[in-house]
Design an enzyme around this catalytic site. Structure first.
Site, PDB file in Angstrom:
ATOM      1  N   HIS A   3     -92.463  13.522 150.650  1.00 12.41           N
ATOM      2  CA  HIS A   3     -92.363  12.070 150.919  1.00 12.41           C
ATOM      3  C   HIS A   3     -93.216  11.787 149.644  1.00 12.41           C
ATOM      4  O   HIS A   3     -93.546  10.198 149.851  1.00 12.41           O
ATOM      5  CB  HIS A   3     -92.702  11.171 152.407  1.00 12.41           C
ATOM      6  CG  HIS A   3     -92.843  11.428 153.511  1.00 12.41           C
ATOM      7  ND1 HIS A   3     -91.397  11.455 154.794  1.00 12.41           N
ATOM      8  CD2 HIS A   3     -93.637  13.056 154.024  1.00 12.41           C
ATOM      9  CE1 HIS A   3     -91.165  12.182 155.253  1.00 12.41           C
ATOM     10  NE2 HIS A   3     -92.674  12.901 155.358  1.00 12.41           N
TER      11      HIS A   3
ATOM     12  N   SER B   5     -87.333   6.421 121.501  1.00 10.32           N
ATOM     13  CA  SER B   5     -86.578   4.942 121.494  1.00 10.32           C
ATOM     14  C   SER B   5     -86.515   4.571 120.409  1.00 10.32           C
ATOM     15  O   SER B   5     -87.115   4.664 119.492  1.00 10.32           O
ATOM     16  CB  SER B   5     -87.660   4.230 122.400  1.00 10.32           C
ATOM     17  OG  SER B   5     -87.999   2.827 122.742  1.00 10.32           O
TER      18      SER B   5
ATOM     19  N   LYS C 198     -92.837   6.225 122.215  1.00  6.56           N
ATOM     20  CA  LYS C 198     -91.937   6.833 123.530  1.00  6.56           C
ATOM     21  C   LYS C 198     -91.481   8.471 123.046  1.00  6.56           C
ATOM     22  O   LYS C 198     -90.600   8.835 121.909  1.00  6.56           O
ATOM     23  CB  LYS C 198     -90.286   6.290 123.817  1.00  6.56           C
ATOM     24  CG  LYS C 198     -90.870   5.023 124.250  1.00  6.56           C
ATOM     25  CD  LYS C 198     -91.394   4.972 125.992  1.00  6.56           C
ATOM     26  CE  LYS C 198     -90.053   5.462 127.027  1.00  6.56           C
ATOM     27  NZ  LYS C 198     -89.094   4.214 127.283  1.00  6.56           N
TER      28      LYS C 198
ATOM     29  N   GLU D 177     -82.629  13.983 131.811  1.00  4.11           N
ATOM     30  CA  GLU D 177     -81.756  12.790 132.319  1.00  4.11           C
ATOM     31  C   GLU D 177     -80.747  13.022 132.846  1.00  4.11           C
ATOM     32  O   GLU D 177     -79.945  12.168 133.435  1.00  4.11           O
ATOM     33  CB  GLU D 177     -82.422  11.456 132.078  1.00  4.11           C
ATOM     34  CG  GLU D 177     -84.003  11.091 132.218  1.00  4.11           C
ATOM     35  CD  GLU D 177     -84.656   9.903 131.075  1.00  4.11           C
ATOM     36  OE1 GLU D 177     -84.414   8.982 131.399  1.00  4.11           O
ATOM     37  OE2 GLU D 177     -84.211  10.315 129.785  1.00  4.11           O
TER      38      GLU D 177
END
Ligand code: ARG
Length: 466
Positions: free
Chosen positions: A159, A286, A292, A299
């Site tokens: 969870h 980025s 970043k 992804e």
């Protein structure tokens, strides 16, 4: 109006298709990539035609040489594909016939319907072998990363809540198991791909005495004993695409597994977890935020799962309700199949490369794994060893956790007195439960994340992935 094509459109047609029709119906823009398999298939078919007396030895030689030349030109990027010739089969055959008169005999006893079924099977066989190889490399990357960090412990989650401690290697080996089943599924799929449909003609075979087994053997459609494997029903053979659906389903499951791994990587590389670091070359920046470093490979792997699922759904929908036998609808199978093969293979390859360039932040892992709450279950097991029923032990430890929260202490900071205030069963040795090393040493049944067992599993995979 286009001129009629030199190969398939016979005297029956007064004119060729209009440009819009040709553009709508062509497949050369994507099926050109079957060229290698189309040529190999034609060579074997020609050899068979010579064997049964349809071609002379000289004609076979001329055809084989012509096909070889064309193959070389395609490989060199010199071949001119013509959209008006519709597909890869007609492009190659038309060019062969232009060069070699005997080329006009090549299509004897053959239809594009059994030809395309053959080409796709030949192509997919190779793809399966390649993909299986890439999967093994990804397994290796996972095993290597686990073995290089064999001491590192992380919290296991259920969870998305910290659950129990596990070795990082145990977590990584879970993916190795998934990928192993994927390889087995691929091997199983291969068996149904590896059946030769040639000789089925357009729908009803041929009146000529084609030697199907000869062709099958030439093309490697054989069982372990070298016996030819050929389709057993001509109507099924020209319209069956289950083998493609199966491959897309296996691909979809691989994409699921990759997507889960990608999600773990994305979480782990975040500042909140900080468990791993991906080398610069395998991250992207980025355009706006200079600090970043983004895990784009993971992804995109996660994102590409969408199209891989879509391909499976598209193929299933394509086949649903198709009347027997071949229908032009089936031309729509290729782009979906190609896309699944390309997407899954690239994802597997890039994920492996990324993992080979990933380091583990052992300190952050250790800090997270040192949370004594991860061993609350071990404390319940302690009470069980003292003779308490597990349900009651679970309840008692729950009360201990509540007490720790109330007094603002970590579980392992409670005193024996505090523990005994909850339940008298706790003895002086109770707090020893929170020794992480000892806790992990105790989990040694098959498949558990115990120190010995994880080492054993690592060794097993290292040996089998050699
Ligand atoms: N391009 C076609 C396909 O991909 C080849 C078979 C065409 N057969 C036919 N009878 N039109 O399915």
């Amino acid at each position: 109006m286009k001129k009629s094509s030199p190969v398939s459109r016979s005297g029956r047609f007064a004119s060729g298709p209009g440009a819009d029709v040709a553009q709508f119906t062509e497949s050369i823009s994507f099926d050109w990539r079957l060229w290698r398999h189309d040529i190999v298939g034609s060579m074997s078919h020609a050899a068979m035609l010579q064997k049964i007396g349809v071609l002379t030895g000289a004609e076979l030689k001329a055809i084989s040489q012509g096909l070889e030349e064309i193959g070389q030109e395609i490989a060199d990027g010199k071949f001119r594909w013509k959209a008006e010739l519709e597909d890869v089969h007609m492009n190659i055959e038309a060019e062969l016939t232009r060069r070699v008169p005997a080329g006009a005999k090549l299509h004897t006893g053959r239809s594009r319907n059994d030809q395309v079924a053959l080409d796709v099977r030949l192509w997919l066989r190779d793809e399966i072998v390649e993909l299986a190889g890439e999967l093994r490399l990804l397994q290796r990357a996972l095993v290597d990363l686990g073995a290089q960090n064999a001491e590192v412990v992380i919290p296991g989650y259920t969870h998305m809540q910290r659950a129990q401690p596990v070795y990082l290697a145990h977590h990584l080996l879970a993916y190795v198991e998934m990928l192993e089943r994927d390889e087995q599924r691929l091997a199983n799929c291969f068996e149904r791909v590896n059946v030769c449909p040639l000789g089925s003609g357009a729908i009803a075979g041929s009146t000529l005495p084609l030697d199907r087994e000869f062709v099958a053997k030439q093309l490697g459609f054989v069982d372990a004993k070298g016996k030819a494997i050929v389709t057993q029903n001509s109507m099924d053979a020209v319209s069956d695409r289950d083998f493609a659906v199966e491959f897309c389903a296996v691909g979809a499951l691989i994409a699921v597994h990759l997507s889960r791994l990608a999600e773990d990587v994305i979480l782990w590389v975040s500042s909140e977890f900080n468990f791993i670091k991906i080398a610069d070359a395998y991250t992207t920046g980025s355009s706006l935020m200079p600090q970043k470093k983004n895990p784009d490979i993971a992804e995109l792997t996660r994102g590409k799962t969408g199209r891989v699922f879509g391909n499976l759904m598209a193929l299933l929908t394509l086949l649903k309700g198709l009347p027997m036998t071949y229908n032009r609808d089936l031309q729509e199978d290729k782009e979906r199949l190609f896309d699944t093969a390309d997407t899954v293979r690239a994802s597997v390859r890039l994920m492996a490369a990324m993992l080979q360039n990933t380091t583990i932040n052992a300190k952050a892992c250790t800090t997270a794994a040192s949370d004594p709450a991860l061993l609350a279950t071990d404390l319940a097991d302690y009470l069980v060893r003292k003779g308490m029923a597990f349900r009651q032990a679970h309840h008692v430890v729950g009360a201990v956790v509540a007490l720790a929260e109330r007094v603002g202490k970590a579980l392992n900071q409670l005193t024996l007195g505090e523990l005994q205030a909850v339940d008298k069963t706790f003895g002086a040795d109770a707090l020893g439960v929170f020794d992480l090393k000892r806790a992990l040493a105790q989990r040694n049944m098959t498949g558990a994340p115990g120190t010995k067992e994880v080492r054993r599993q690592l060794a097993r995979w290292q040996a089998s992935l050699k």
